[in-house]
Design a protein around this motif. Structure first.
Motif: not given
Length: 392
Positions: A191, A195, A198, A263, A323-324, A327
């Motif tokens: 993550s 993230a 992205a 993403h 959001t990324s 998700e």
């Protein structure tokens, strides 16, 4: 400061039924927890109505009446629910003591203009109660998760030791498992790797798109804007399925780069919306002045435009990051086991084995979200100050 409307003592027939209704609502929650919601409603309404009458009409001192309610309900809660019940009873006593005198003395009209009708006054407070109830409905699940993450047992429920506030019922074992378990740490690493990249792509493309679409000479601006923000509107499962079939044909399915692009596509709409909102108050004469002074477009962008729209850019970037980071649907479609992110690992923990470590992870993510939202609020206030200083 003096009150807008002179206040006066209200009749018993007005405030006692209102306190009874509030007591019935409180009794509904307490009675439901004890196994009988209807009995709780009846006892709460009758008990609080009687206490409000006694406190406001028979006790000469308001301070003594309010403290008496706190002590009385704290004792009642302590006898029925131990220390937690006593704390809850004291909180109820403080609130209903204040509420009873607030109504009986007419203080509810002190901050209101005098020409409001009773119906308008009722709606004024009813609207706030409804908004507060919605907020409580949304926040309560989050507040429940936090203490459960410190459960000493492997259960998704409050144990008797936790309800008694016994230290033996609380533990950091689930947080320890998160920081020592290889699967959780690999998911966290993925993550953290996905993230930020992205987010960088979302901010870069989204900012340029917002600046371009803010120009009046761009043809089909509304159509292009609708297409760019469509990932926010289209159901996520449809976007995920479409990305899966597209990525599988071009060789990006199951790759790190493919997950990052997916993403980024989900985060770009947030950046476009926030930057576009910031550009509404942007004074375009500043860019023309920079061009007249000999600055090229790139220099004008980084030296003049970017510092002024930076709050919107950072806000959009934070939304894209959240959001990324949170998700799970898209990464299940376009990712593989090598790109298993933290939400994916949480989903596995719910589906395959009930792991209370999920609660610890959820609490950590809530803390991160609170920090990000605080940052967003600070940036919003800074953006308002900058727009207030702008000549436009």
């Amino acid at each position: 400061m003096s009150a807008l409307t002179p206040i006066s003592r209200k009749p018993v027939r007005f405030y006692v039924p209102v306190v009874a209704a509030a007591g019935a609502l409180a009794g509904l929650f307490v009675g439901t927890a004890q196994g009988s919601g209807l009995l709780g409603v009846l006892i709460g309404a009758v008990l609080l109505a009687a206490l409000a009458f006694v406190a406001t009409r028979l006790v000469p001192s308001e301070a003594a009446a309010r403290w008496g309610l706190v002590i009385l309900l704290a004792l009642g809660g302590g006898l029925s629910g131990g220390l937690p019940g006593g704390i809850l009873g004291a909180a109820f006593g403080w609130f209903f003591g204040w509420f009873s005198f607030w109504l009986s003395e007419g203080r509810y009209r002190a901050k209101l203009v005098p020409y409001l009708t009773p119906g308008q006054v009722l709606w004024h407070y009813a609207f706030r109660v409804i908004c507060g109830a919605i907020l409580v409905f949304l926040i309560t699940p989050i507040l429940v998760v936090m203490p459960l993450s410190f459960n000493a047992e492997n259960f998704f429920t409050f144990t008797p030791e936790m309800l008694r506030l016994d230290p033996a019922g609380y533990s950091l074992k689930h947080y320890r498992d998160f920081f020592t378990n290889a699967d959780w740490q690999q998911a966290l690493k993925n993550s953290v790797m996905i993230a930020p990249v992205a987010t960088l792509l979302s901010v870069s493309f989204g900012t340029l798109a917002a600046i371009g679409l803010s120009s009046e000479h761009v043809p089909f601006r509304r159509t292009i804007m609708a297409i760019l923000i469509s990932p926010m509107i289209v159901p996520l499962i449809i976007s995920a399925a479409g990305m899966y079939f597209f990525y599988s044909r071009i060789g990006l399915q199951g790759t790190y780069f493919g997950v990052v692009l997916a993403h980024a596509a989900l985060g770009i709409p947030f950046v476009i919306i926030t930057v576009t909102a910031t550009l509404v108050g942007f004074d375009r004469s500043l860019t023309r002045a920079a061009a007249n002074m000999g600055a090229d477009p790139v220099t004008t962008f980084f030296r003049v435009q970017m510092p002024l729209i930076m709050p919107g850019v950072i806000s959009g970037g934070l939304f894209a990051f959240i959001t990324s980071f949170d998700e799970v649907v898209v990464v299940l479609f376009v990712g593989s086991a090598a790109q298993k992110t933290l939400p994916w690992q949480m989903f596995i923990g719910l589906r395959e084995q009930i792991s209370p470590t999920i609660l610890a992870v959820a609490t950590i993510l809530v803390g991160i979200s609170i920090c990000l939202l605080t940052t967003l609020e600070l940036l919003r206030r800074r953006s308002e100050r900058l727009r207030g200083m702008s000549p436009g």
